[in-house]
Design an enzyme around this catalytic site. Structure first.
Site, PDB file in Angstrom:
ATOM      1  N   THR A 554       0.858  -1.185   0.000  1.00  9.06           N
ATOM      2  CA  THR A 554       0.000   0.000   0.000  1.00  9.06           C
ATOM      3  C   THR A 554       0.903   1.246   0.000  1.00  9.06           C
ATOM      4  O   THR A 554       2.122   1.136   0.021  1.00  9.06           O
ATOM      5  CB  THR A 554      -0.867   0.067   1.274  1.00  9.06           C
ATOM      6  OG1 THR A 554      -0.007   0.393   2.379  1.00  9.06           O
ATOM      7  CG2 THR A 554      -1.541  -1.259   1.567  1.00  9.06           C
ATOM      8  N   LYS A 578       7.092   3.705   0.840  1.00 15.27           N
ATOM      9  CA  LYS A 578       8.300   4.451   1.240  1.00 15.27           C
ATOM     10  C   LYS A 578       8.132   5.208   2.553  1.00 15.27           C
ATOM     11  O   LYS A 578       9.090   5.772   3.070  1.00 15.27           O
ATOM     12  CB  LYS A 578       8.652   5.472   0.150  1.00 15.27           C
ATOM     13  CG  LYS A 578       9.182   4.861  -1.111  1.00 15.27           C
ATOM     14  CD  LYS A 578       9.481   5.930  -2.129  1.00 15.27           C
ATOM     15  CE  LYS A 578       8.412   6.130  -3.150  1.00 15.27           C
ATOM     16  NZ  LYS A 578       7.865   5.161  -3.969  1.00 15.27           N
ATOM     17  N   GLU A 605      13.593  -2.936  -0.958  1.00 17.84           N
ATOM     18  CA  GLU A 605      14.315  -2.683  -2.203  1.00 17.84           C
ATOM     19  C   GLU A 605      13.503  -1.823  -3.171  1.00 17.84           C
ATOM     20  O   GLU A 605      14.033  -0.946  -3.849  1.00 17.84           O
ATOM     21  CB  GLU A 605      14.682  -4.027  -2.856  1.00 17.84           C
ATOM     22  CG  GLU A 605      15.398  -3.936  -4.187  1.00 17.84           C
ATOM     23  CD  GLU A 605      16.742  -3.225  -4.081  1.00 17.84           C
ATOM     24  OE1 GLU A 605      16.766  -2.021  -4.346  1.00 17.84           O
ATOM     25  OE2 GLU A 605      17.738  -3.865  -3.717  1.00 17.84           O
ATOM     26  N   VAL A 608      13.209   2.378  -3.889  1.00 15.93           N
ATOM     27  CA  VAL A 608      13.980   3.185  -4.834  1.00 15.93           C
ATOM     28  C   VAL A 608      14.167   2.380  -6.113  1.00 15.93           C
ATOM     29  O   VAL A 608      14.696   1.263  -6.067  1.00 15.93           O
ATOM     30  CB  VAL A 608      15.370   3.540  -4.253  1.00 15.93           C
ATOM     31  CG1 VAL A 608      16.137   4.422  -5.232  1.00 15.93           C
ATOM     32  CG2 VAL A 608      15.243   4.224  -2.905  1.00 15.93           C
ATOM     33  N   ALA A 610      12.001   0.832  -8.105  1.00 13.56           N
ATOM     34  CA  ALA A 610      11.133  -0.345  -8.276  1.00 13.56           C
ATOM     35  C   ALA A 610      11.953  -1.636  -8.157  1.00 13.56           C
ATOM     36  O   ALA A 610      12.556  -1.872  -7.125  1.00 13.56           O
ATOM     37  CB  ALA A 610      10.383  -0.260  -9.599  1.00 13.56           C
ATOM     38  N   GLY A 663      -0.311   3.866 -14.620  1.00 16.00           N
ATOM     39  CA  GLY A 663       0.211   3.324 -13.351  1.00 16.00           C
ATOM     40  C   GLY A 663       1.636   3.749 -13.035  1.00 16.00           C
ATOM     41  O   GLY A 663       2.300   3.121 -12.217  1.00 16.00           O
ATOM     42  N   LYS A 681      13.193   9.172  -1.922  1.00 10.73           N
ATOM     43  CA  LYS A 681      14.115   8.156  -2.441  1.00 10.73           C
ATOM     44  C   LYS A 681      15.570   8.528  -2.165  1.00 10.73           C
ATOM     45  O   LYS A 681      16.355   7.684  -1.725  1.00 10.73           O
ATOM     46  CB  LYS A 681      13.895   7.973  -3.946  1.00 10.73           C
ATOM     47  CG  LYS A 681      12.586   7.240  -4.238  1.00 10.73           C
ATOM     48  CD  LYS A 681      12.298   7.219  -5.722  1.00 10.73           C
ATOM     49  CE  LYS A 681      11.012   6.463  -6.005  1.00 10.73           C
ATOM     50  NZ  LYS A 681      10.521   6.707  -7.354  1.00 10.73           N
ATOM     51  N   GLY A 796       6.328   1.060 -12.576  1.00  8.06           N
ATOM     52  CA  GLY A 796       5.412   0.114 -13.204  1.00  8.06           C
ATOM     53  C   GLY A 796       5.145  -1.030 -12.243  1.00  8.06           C
ATOM     54  O   GLY A 796       6.025  -1.444 -11.484  1.00  8.06           O
TER      55      GLY A 796
END
Ligand code: ADP
Ligand code: ASP
Ligand code: MG
Length: 814
Positions: A554, A578, A605, A608, A610, A663, A681, A796
Site C-alpha cells: 500500500t 516508502k 528494495e 527506490v 522499483a 500506473g 528516495k 510500473g
C-alpha cells in the site's frame, strides 16, 4: 506365533472391523493372538458417564445410551441375522450390569478408583466379544479369551503394575488349552490377584499385546492403527511428517515417552527384553510398509529420527541462596513429589546449585506447589529458599535419535531455529544418553516450533514462507500473479514453498491456514470479512506460523505504522511503501534495530527504482567496506515518463494524466510532480549509505507553480496544470534552445541532498534515459571517477512486484 493389536479407530464400527477381519483372514496360516481396543471413542464415553454419574448429573444416561447404541448397531451390521439374538441378549445383559454400576455411583455421588476401573473395562470386554463372534461367523478358526483371566496386576487402581510371574504362566497355560488358529482378547483390561477389574492406563491395549507377545515368545508384534507407522512428528500437527521405516527400540521408547501417542510408552519394555520386533501398520492402508521397531541400530540413518512433544506441562522452580552447598535439598524436593504420586518428566539444575527446575503435568501444579512449600516451610520462613514458582500451560518438545551424540551442532541448530521463529525457550534438558534434547516452550508455540524444526531437520531444506499481504491493487495483484506463476519453480529449484496465508485490501480480508488458492483469490478475498488492520495483525499472531512475512503493497501511513508490531514478533516485513523509511530518522533507525534484535529482515528494495537492485547493491558496497562519495540519480519513473513525452505538440496536463492512467505515478500524482517522492528516495539512499538525514534537510527546487503545490485533491491539481500550460511550455523551450533534455535529478554529496529539474546536455549519462527508466550513479572510494551505474525500468506494477518478490526470496535464503 504373532500378536496383532488393533486400536480404537481400527475397530470403531462394523465397516472397520470388516477390514480387520480381512487382515486376519490373510494371515490365517499362522497362529495369531488378536488384541483389540474398545470401539473408538467408547472409553471416553465410559469415563464421561462415570464422571457425570458421580456428580449426580442425569446426563450420564444419555452417554450410556450412546454406548449401548454403538454396540448394538455394530452387532446388527456385522453379524448374520440368525446369530444376532444370542449376542444381542448377552451384550444387553452386560450393559444392564454397567447401568447398575453407574446408578450406584449416581446414588452415592461418588466413584472409587476400583469402580471406575470396572466401568471402563466394559469397552474392551464388549469389543473383544463382538469381534471374536464376527470372526467365527466369517469362518475363521477363532476363539474368545477373557483378558481378565490372563493379565494379572498388583492391586493399586489407577496406577497398576503387572504381575509378570502370574501373567506369564496364565498365558502359557491358556494357550495350551486352545488349539484355535486365532485367539481374540481385549486389550487394556486386567484383574488383580484378588479378582477385581483393573486397567493398564489410557492407551494400554498396546501394552497388553506386548505382555502377551513376551509371555508367548512371539516372533512379531504388530500394532495396527490409523496411521502408517511412527512418524517423524505427530502427523496431525506437522503435515510434512512421514513414516519412519526403521527405528531402534530406544528411539521409539523416547519418542513415545515424549508424546508420540501411536505407541503407549510401557509397550516396548516387555518385547525389548526378548528382542521381539514391533511393526506399526495402518489398518486402512495395509499395503504400506509402516514402521519396524527392532534392536538394529540405525547406524547410517539420519541423526535426528523424530520430534515429539508433550503438552500440558508445568515447570516448578525452587531457588534460593540457601540451597548452595546444602546436601539433600534435591533429595527432599524429589521425595515430596514422588510421595504425592507426582511424576517428574524433565529435570534441569543450574550448575551453581542455586536452583532446581522440574517439569510436571499441568494438572498436578497446585498440589505440587502446596506440598513443596510445606516441605520447605522452615527454609522459606527464614528467607533461604523462595516459595516455589510454578509456570503452567507449557509443552516439551524433544529431538530424538540414537546417533545425535556423535554429531555436533544439533542443539545449536535446534535452538537457533526456535529463536529465529520467536519461540521462547523456558528450560532445556539433554538426557545423559544424548538420545534426546528437549526444550520447554509455551504450549501456544507448539505448532510453530514442531513445523520449523521439522522443516530444518527433515524436509531436505524445503523452506516454507508464509505471506500476509496487505494491498492487492496494481502492484499487489501483479505480485500475487507472479507468485502463482513461479510457485512450482521456486519449490523445485530454490527449495522455497511460498504460501499466501492472508491478504487484505481496503475493503475485505481473507485467510486460509493452508494457503489461499491463488487461482481465484479475487473472489475469495471479496467473500471475506471487512478489512481491519488490527484484526489482520491479531490473526497473523494467532496463526503463529514459522517464517512469516508481512508484505505491504500500500502507500498508507497507517499500514506502515504497524511494522514495529510485526518485527517485534520476529515477523519479517517487505514493503514498497516508502513512508516508513523516509519518516523521522529515529523511526527508520528503530525499524532497523528491531529487525536486527528480533532476527526478522526488514526489506524495502522497491522503495527506490522499483525492481532495480539499487538498495541491495548499496548494502553490499557498504558491507564490503566501500564509502559513498556522491550519488546522482534520476529516480522518478513517473517524472521521466512525463518529461520524455512532453513537447510542444502535447500538453503537460495530458501527459501527466496518461502517466497516472498507465500506473507510473503514485495514486496522488502530486507526490511525484512536487518532487516529494524523489526526495524520499534520495533520503533513503543517503540513509542506507550511512548518513543521518531528515526530509527537511533536502533542498527541493520545485518546477510546479505555487498554486499547483497548494491543491488538496487530484481534480484541483489537474485543473492548475491546465491553467499553467504556458509555464511548462517555457521550460520545454528553454531546454530545446540549449540542445538539452529536461530530467528531474536527485543528488547527494558531502552530507547534502537536493532534488530539482535540470537541463541535461548531450553526452551526459542521463541524456538518453528513456520511457520510465531510472538511473543511479554511485561515486564511491572504489568507483571515484567512473561511477557504478544501475539503470533500467524504474516504475510500473510489474517491475515493482518483481522487486518485492526478490526481497521475499532474499528472506527465503536468509
Ligand atoms: P490407536 O487407537 O490405534 O491405539 P492412537 O490414537 O492411540 O491409536 O495412536 C495413533 C495416533 O497417534 C495417530 O492418529 C496420531 O494422531 C498420533 N500420533 C502422535 N504422534 C505420532 C507420531 N510421531 N507418529 C504417528 N502417530 C502419532
Ligand atoms: N481403550 C483404551 C483407551 O482408549 C485403551 C486403548 O485403546 O489402548 O485408552
Ligand atoms: Mg493407542
Amino acid at each position: 506365533m504373532k500378536v496383532l493389536k488393533f486400536g480404537g479407530t481400527s475397530v470403531a464400527n462394523a465397516n472397520n472391523i470388516n477390514l480387520v477381519k480381512n487382515i486376519i483372514a490373510n494371515q490365517q496360516s499362522e497362529n495369531t493372538i488378536v488384541v483389540v481396543s474398545a470401539l473408538g471413542g467408547i472409553t471416553d464415553l465410559l469415563l464421561k458417564s462415570a464422571a457425570l454419574a458421580c456428580t449426580q448429573d442425569n446426563a450420564y444416561k444419555s452417554a450410556l445410551k450412546e454406548i449401548e447404541d454403538r454396540h448394538l448397531s455394530t452387532i446388527k451390521e456385522l453379524i448374520p441375522i440368525h446369530s444376532q439374538s444370542k449376542m444381542l441378549s448377552k451384550v444387553k445383559t452386560e450393559l444392564n450390569t454397567l447401568e447398575t454400576l453407574l446408578e450406584g455411583a449416581f446414588l452415592i455421588g461418588e466413584i472409587t478408583p476400583k469402580l471406575s476401573d470396572k466401568i471402563v473395562s466394559y469397552g474392551e470386554l464388549l469389543s473383544s466379544y463382538i469381534i471374536s463372534e464376527h470372526f467365527i461367523a466369517e469362518g475363521i478358526d477363532a476363539a474368545y479369551i477373557d483378558s481378565r483371566k490372563l493379565i494379572k496386576t498388583n492391586l493399586a487402581h489407577g496406577k497398576t503394575t503387572v504381575n509378570f510371574q502370574l501373567t506369564n504362566s496364565n498365558c502359557v497355560s491358556i494357550l495350551k488349552n486352545h488349539d484355535n488358529k486365532v485367539l481374540v482378547m481385549g486389550g487394556f483390561i486386567a484383574s488383580s490377584v484378588s479378582g477385581d477389574a483393573t486397567t493398564l492406563g489410557r492407551g494400554g491395549s498396546d501394552y497388553t499385546a506386548a505382555i502377551v507377545a513376551n509371555a508367548l515368545d512371539a516372533e512379531l508384534l504388530q500394532v495396527w492403527t490409523d496411521v502408517s507407522g511412527m512418524y517423524t512428528a505427530n502427523p496431525k500437527i506437522v503435515k510434512q511428517a512421514r513414516s519412519i521405516p526403521h527405528i531402534s527400540y530406544e528411539e521409539a521408547m523416547e519418542l513415545s515417552h515424549f508424546g508420540a501417542k501411536v505407541l503407549y510408552p510401557p509397550t516396548i519394555q516387555p518385547v525389548l527384553s526378548k528382542g521381539i520386533p514391533i511393526q506399526i501398520k495402518n489398518t486402512f492402508k495395509p499395503e504400506e510398509p509402516g514402521t519396524l521397531i527392532s534392536k538394529n541400530k540405525n547406524g547410517t540413518g539420519k541423526t535426528v529420527r523424530g520430534i515429539s512433544h508433550v503438552e500440558e506441562v508445568a515447570l516448578l522452580s525452587l531457588e534460593g541462596s540457601g540451597m548452595v552447598g546444602i546436601p539433600g535439598i534435591s533429595k527432599r524436593f524429589f521425595e515430596v513429589l514422588s510421595n504425592a504420586g507426582i511424576s517428574v518428566v524433565l529435570i534441569t539444575q543450574a550448575s551453581s546449585e542455586h536452583s532446581i527446575c522440574v517439569g510436571i503435568s499441568n494438572q498436578d501444579t497446585e498440589k505440587a506447589v502446596a506440598i513443596v512449600n510445606e516441605a520447605f516451610d522452615f527454609e522459606i520462613s527464614r528467607g533461604r529458599i523462595k516459595p516455589v514458582i510454578a509456570e503452567k500451560d507449557l509443552a516439551i518438545i524433544a529431538l530424538v535419535g540414537d546417533n545425535m551424540k556423535s554429531h555436533q551442532g544439533l542443539s545449536g541448530k535446534m535452538f537457533s531455529t526456535l529463536g529465529k521463529n520467536n519461540v521462547n525457550i523456558r528450560a532445556i534438558a539433554q538426557g545423559a544418553s544424548e538420545r534426546n534434547i528437549s526444550a520447554v516452550i509455551l504450549k501456544s508455540d507448539v505448532k510453530k516450533a514442531l513445523n520449523s524444526l521439522h522443516e530444518v531437520f527433515f524436509e531436505e531444506n524445503i523452506k516454507q514462507l508464509n505471506l500476509f499481504v496487505m494491498g492487492v491493487g496494481n502492484v499487489g495483484a501483479k505480485f500475487i500473479a507472479q507468485i502463482q506463476q513461479q510457485k512450482q519453480y521456486l519449490k523445485e529449484k530454490l527449495m522455497l514453498n511460498i504460501r499466501v496465508i492472508g491478504m487484505s485490501n481496503s475493503r475485505t480480508m481473507y485467510f486460509d491456514e493452508d494457503g489461499i488458492p491463488l487461482k481465484n483469490w479475487e473472489a475469495l478475498l471479496a467473500s471475506g470479512p471487512k478489512a481491519d488492520k488490527a484484526r489482520f495483525y491479531d490473526t497473523v499472531m494467532k496463526l503463529n506460523y514459522r517464517n512469516s512475512i508481512f508484505v505491504d503493497n500500500t502507500a498508507s501511513e497507517e499500514v506502515s505504522s504497524t511494522y514495529p508490531n510485526y518485527l517485534k514478533n520476529s515477523i519479517s516485513v517487505v514493503t514498497c511503501n516508502k513512508i516508513a523509511c523516509s519518516s523521522q530518522f529515529s523511526h527508520y533507525q528503530e525499524l532497523k534495530d528491531l529487525a536486527r534484535k528480533y532476527n526478522a529482515p526488514f526489506l524495502f528494495e522497491t522503495n527506490v527504482g522499483a525492481g532495480l537492485p539499487i538498495i541491495d547493491t548499496l548494502k553490499h558496497l557498504i558491507a564490503s567496506g566501500d564509502k559513498v562519495l556522491k550519488i546522482q540519480a534520476v529516480l522518478s519513473g513517473s517524472l521521466n515518463f512525463v518529461f520524455n513525452n512532453f513537447n510542444d505538440h502535447t500538453t503537460f496536463h495530458d501527459i501527466v494524466k496518461k502517466a497516472q492512467e498507465e500506473g507510473y505515478t503514485e495514486p496522488d500524482p502530486k507526490i511525484d510532480l512536487s518532487g516529494i517522492d524523489v526526495m524520499r528516495k534520495i533520503l533513503i539512499l543517503a540513509r542506507e549509505s550511512g548518513n543521518i538525514l531528515e526530509i527537511e534537510d533536502i533542498e527541493n527546487q520545485s518546477f510546479l507553480p505555487q498554486e499547483s503545490l497548494e491543491t488538496t485533491n487530484n481534480e484541483d491539481f489537474f485543473r492548475t496544470l491546465k491553467e499553467h500550460e504556458e509555464s511548462f511550455q517555457a521550460l520545454y523551450q528553454q531546454a530545446v534552445e540549449e540542445d538539452s533534455k529536461l530530467k528531474y535529478v536527485a543528488q547527494f554529496e558531502d552530507g547534502k541532498a537536493s532534488v530539482g529539474l535540470q537541463r541535461i546536455p548531450k553526452g551526459h549519462d542521463f541524456y538518453n534515459l528513456e520511457g520510465s527508466d531510472n538511473i543511479v550513479l554511485f561515486y564511491t572510494e572504489r568507483y571515484p571517477n567512473q561511477p557504478m551505474i544501475i539503470k533500467g525500468a524504474g516504475a510500473g506494477a510489474d517491475v515493482t512486484a518483481s522487486g518485492i518478490f526478490a526481497d521475499i526470496i532474499r528472506i527465503g535464503n536468509f
